[in-house]
Design a protein around this motif. Sequence first.
Motif, PDB file in Angstrom:
ATOM      1  N   TYR A  52       0.807  -1.217   0.000  1.00  0.00           N
ATOM      2  CA  TYR A  52       0.000   0.000   0.000  1.00  0.00           C
ATOM      3  C   TYR A  52       0.846   1.276   0.000  1.00  0.00           C
ATOM      4  N   PHE A  53       2.104   1.168   0.373  1.00  0.00           N
ATOM      5  CA  PHE A  53       2.911   2.370   0.548  1.00  0.00           C
ATOM      6  C   PHE A  53       3.867   2.630  -0.616  1.00  0.00           C
ATOM      7  N   PHE A  54       3.649   1.909  -1.713  1.00  0.00           N
ATOM      8  CA  PHE A  54       4.438   2.100  -2.921  1.00  0.00           C
ATOM      9  C   PHE A  54       3.505   2.305  -4.107  1.00  0.00           C
ATOM     10  N   ARG A  55       3.989   2.952  -5.142  1.00  0.00           N
ATOM     11  CA  ARG A  55       3.146   3.393  -6.249  1.00  0.00           C
ATOM     12  C   ARG A  55       2.580   2.262  -7.099  1.00  0.00           C
ATOM     13  N   ASP A  56       3.328   1.166  -7.213  1.00  0.00           N
ATOM     14  CA  ASP A  56       2.904   0.136  -8.166  1.00  0.00           C
ATOM     15  C   ASP A  56       3.446  -1.223  -7.732  1.00  0.00           C
ATOM     16  N   ASP A  57       3.428  -2.175  -8.666  1.00  0.00           N
ATOM     17  CA  ASP A  57       3.868  -3.534  -8.364  1.00  0.00           C
ATOM     18  C   ASP A  57       5.303  -3.797  -8.809  1.00  0.00           C
ATOM     19  N   GLN A  58       6.093  -2.731  -8.910  1.00  0.00           N
ATOM     20  CA  GLN A  58       7.449  -2.863  -9.435  1.00  0.00           C
ATOM     21  C   GLN A  58       8.532  -2.834  -8.348  1.00  0.00           C
ATOM     22  N   VAL A  59       8.145  -2.928  -7.091  1.00  0.00           N
ATOM     23  CA  VAL A  59       9.124  -2.870  -6.004  1.00  0.00           C
ATOM     24  C   VAL A  59       9.380  -4.280  -5.466  1.00  0.00           C
ATOM     25  N   HIS A  60      10.626  -4.718  -5.564  1.00  0.00           N
ATOM     26  CA  HIS A  60      11.043  -6.023  -5.044  1.00  0.00           C
ATOM     27  C   HIS A  60      11.340  -5.840  -3.557  1.00  0.00           C
ATOM     28  N   LEU A  61      10.457  -6.315  -2.702  1.00  0.00           N
ATOM     29  CA  LEU A  61      10.550  -6.046  -1.269  1.00  0.00           C
ATOM     30  C   LEU A  61      11.604  -6.909  -0.587  1.00  0.00           C
ATOM     31  N   ASN A  62      11.480  -8.220  -0.728  1.00  0.00           N
ATOM     32  CA  ASN A  62      12.432  -9.135  -0.103  1.00  0.00           C
ATOM     33  C   ASN A  62      12.284 -10.523  -0.714  1.00  0.00           C
ATOM     34  N   ASP A  63      13.141 -11.429  -0.275  1.00  0.00           N
ATOM     35  CA  ASP A  63      13.078 -12.825  -0.692  1.00  0.00           C
ATOM     36  C   ASP A  63      12.998 -13.694   0.555  1.00  0.00           C
ATOM     37  N   ILE A  64      12.462 -14.896   0.395  1.00  0.00           N
ATOM     38  CA  ILE A  64      12.472 -15.878   1.480  1.00  0.00           C
ATOM     39  C   ILE A  64      13.015 -17.200   0.935  1.00  0.00           C
ATOM     40  N   TYR A  65      14.106 -17.644   1.552  1.00  0.00           N
ATOM     41  CA  TYR A  65      14.681 -18.947   1.197  1.00  0.00           C
ATOM     42  C   TYR A  65      14.066 -20.010   2.078  1.00  0.00           C
ATOM     43  N   ASP A  66      13.593 -21.101   1.465  1.00  0.00           N
ATOM     44  CA  ASP A  66      12.965 -22.201   2.185  1.00  0.00           C
ATOM     45  C   ASP A  66      13.841 -23.439   2.106  1.00  0.00           C
ATOM     46  N   ARG A  67      14.226 -23.956   3.288  1.00  0.00           N
ATOM     47  CA  ARG A  67      15.119 -25.110   3.297  1.00  0.00           C
ATOM     48  C   ARG A  67      14.453 -26.355   2.723  1.00  0.00           C
ATOM     49  N   CYS A  68      13.191 -26.595   3.094  1.00  0.00           N
ATOM     50  CA  CYS A  68      12.541 -27.856   2.733  1.00  0.00           C
ATOM     51  C   CYS A  68      12.457 -28.042   1.224  1.00  0.00           C
TER      52      CYS A  68
ATOM     53  N   PRO B 147      -7.187   2.239  -2.051  1.00  0.00           N
ATOM     54  CA  PRO B 147      -6.165   3.078  -2.690  1.00  0.00           C
ATOM     55  C   PRO B 147      -4.792   2.925  -2.035  1.00  0.00           C
ATOM     56  N   ARG B 148      -3.749   3.044  -2.845  1.00  0.00           N
ATOM     57  CA  ARG B 148      -2.390   3.064  -2.304  1.00  0.00           C
ATOM     58  C   ARG B 148      -2.178   4.349  -1.514  1.00  0.00           C
ATOM     59  N   TYR B 149      -1.269   4.251  -0.556  1.00  0.00           N
ATOM     60  CA  TYR B 149      -1.006   5.385   0.341  1.00  0.00           C
ATOM     61  C   TYR B 149       0.402   5.901   0.025  1.00  0.00           C
ATOM     62  N   VAL B 150       0.482   6.855  -0.907  1.00  0.00           N
ATOM     63  CA  VAL B 150       1.787   7.341  -1.362  1.00  0.00           C
ATOM     64  C   VAL B 150       1.874   8.856  -1.169  1.00  0.00           C
ATOM     65  N   ASP B 151       3.108   9.367  -1.230  1.00  0.00           N
ATOM     66  CA  ASP B 151       3.377  10.814  -1.128  1.00  0.00           C
ATOM     67  C   ASP B 151       2.930  11.421   0.193  1.00  0.00           C
ATOM     68  N   ARG B 152       2.785  10.600   1.198  1.00  0.00           N
ATOM     69  CA  ARG B 152       2.456  11.095   2.531  1.00  0.00           C
ATOM     70  C   ARG B 152       3.292  10.327   3.550  1.00  0.00           C
ATOM     71  N   PRO B 153       3.605  10.961   4.662  1.00  0.00           N
ATOM     72  CA  PRO B 153       4.492  10.316   5.632  1.00  0.00           C
ATOM     73  C   PRO B 153       3.824   9.148   6.358  1.00  0.00           C
ATOM     74  N   VAL B 154       4.650   8.152   6.662  1.00  0.00           N
ATOM     75  CA  VAL B 154       4.209   6.970   7.400  1.00  0.00           C
ATOM     76  C   VAL B 154       5.153   6.773   8.576  1.00  0.00           C
ATOM     77  N   TYR B 155       4.588   6.536   9.754  1.00  0.00           N
ATOM     78  CA  TYR B 155       5.360   6.301  10.966  1.00  0.00           C
ATOM     79  C   TYR B 155       4.975   4.927  11.522  1.00  0.00           C
ATOM     80  N   VAL B 156       5.967   4.104  11.783  1.00  0.00           N
ATOM     81  CA  VAL B 156       5.742   2.762  12.302  1.00  0.00           C
ATOM     82  C   VAL B 156       6.206   2.719  13.753  1.00  0.00           C
ATOM     83  N   LEU B 157       5.318   2.302  14.644  1.00  0.00           N
ATOM     84  CA  LEU B 157       5.641   2.224  16.067  1.00  0.00           C
ATOM     85  C   LEU B 157       6.087   0.818  16.422  1.00  0.00           C
ATOM     86  N   THR B 158       7.178   0.712  17.184  1.00  0.00           N
ATOM     87  CA  THR B 158       7.709  -0.596  17.575  1.00  0.00           C
ATOM     88  C   THR B 158       7.964  -0.638  19.080  1.00  0.00           C
ATOM     89  N   SER B 159       8.067  -1.873  19.580  1.00  0.00           N
ATOM     90  CA  SER B 159       8.401  -2.087  20.990  1.00  0.00           C
ATOM     91  C   SER B 159       9.272  -3.321  21.090  1.00  0.00           C
TER      92      SER B 159
END
Length: 300
Positions: free
Chosen positions: A162-178, A194-206
């Motif tokens: 939702y926070f990127f403009r389109d489907d062209q962003v390679h986010l990450n990979d996951i390797y599976d042992r099995c 709708p996608r949420y772009v051009d506006r700030p996003v803040y992620v809260l962690t603990s």
Amino acid sequence: MSSNQHIVEQALERIGAGYVFPEKTAAVEAAIRGRLAAGAYQDLEGPALCETVTAHLQEVCPDKHLRLLWTHEPQSLEPVDDDGGQAAFLALLRAEGQGIRRVERLEGNVGLIELRRVATAVEGASAIGAAMQLVAHSSALVLDLRACLGGSPEGAAMWCSYFFRDDQVHLNDIYDRCTDTTRQFWTVSHLPAPRYVDRPVYVLTSEATFSAGEDVAYTLQAHGRAVVVGATTRGGAHPTNRHAVTEHILVTVPTARAINTVTGTNWEGVGIVPDVPVPADQALEEALKTALRRVEAQAR
């Protein structure tokens, strides 16, 4: 063979067969078998056995997903029912609103979404879309992951999409042992809100933020799409299967590992270090102050 010995033997068998780092399983087995031979688990009741074995597992292999878990809910021991814990996880998500605790509109037109779990991309899509629809016209967004305990890698990719403009962003990979395969995760092409772009996003962690919750925070931070506010997270980056060894004891076995496309690594064992470090209970207040300053500056 004693009951506890049988439980530990079964757990070791699962770890040996599935753990994502097979080169580490010999050391794990040697350490636990040494404790077993010394009688360390002989008289322990179920919950204490789980706690003790988990502590010993993590002494030799500090992977926070590698553990024995006690569950009050009886588990099926039929091989045909062993799905790695997926059915139980889906039932939990349905009972908890697909992990979405609350959605609010705060002062200054700042949206807030609080997540406790990360739903699957299939069953959770409409609920995720509904939450994003409600904040679609906010000026900034706070994504509260302080009590998010994990969930689905596919769902994490959907949230991030939702926070990127389109489907062209390679986010990450996951390797599976099995399967000895690597799966790529890209932003999703079709989203129900709708996608949420051009506006700030803040992620809260603990210190409690874990697993798929960390995936969302780490991915958005690494791609420069969000500011992380709060405390360093727990540090669990390995997708995990759960297998019943008794009706009330599960062994959780990390079978895969995440690889971020920006950093080339992940958050396992180190957690996510926030951009704005503050005690977790002050993270929302701090993020709102920052968001409001930015919104007001843009309005001038």
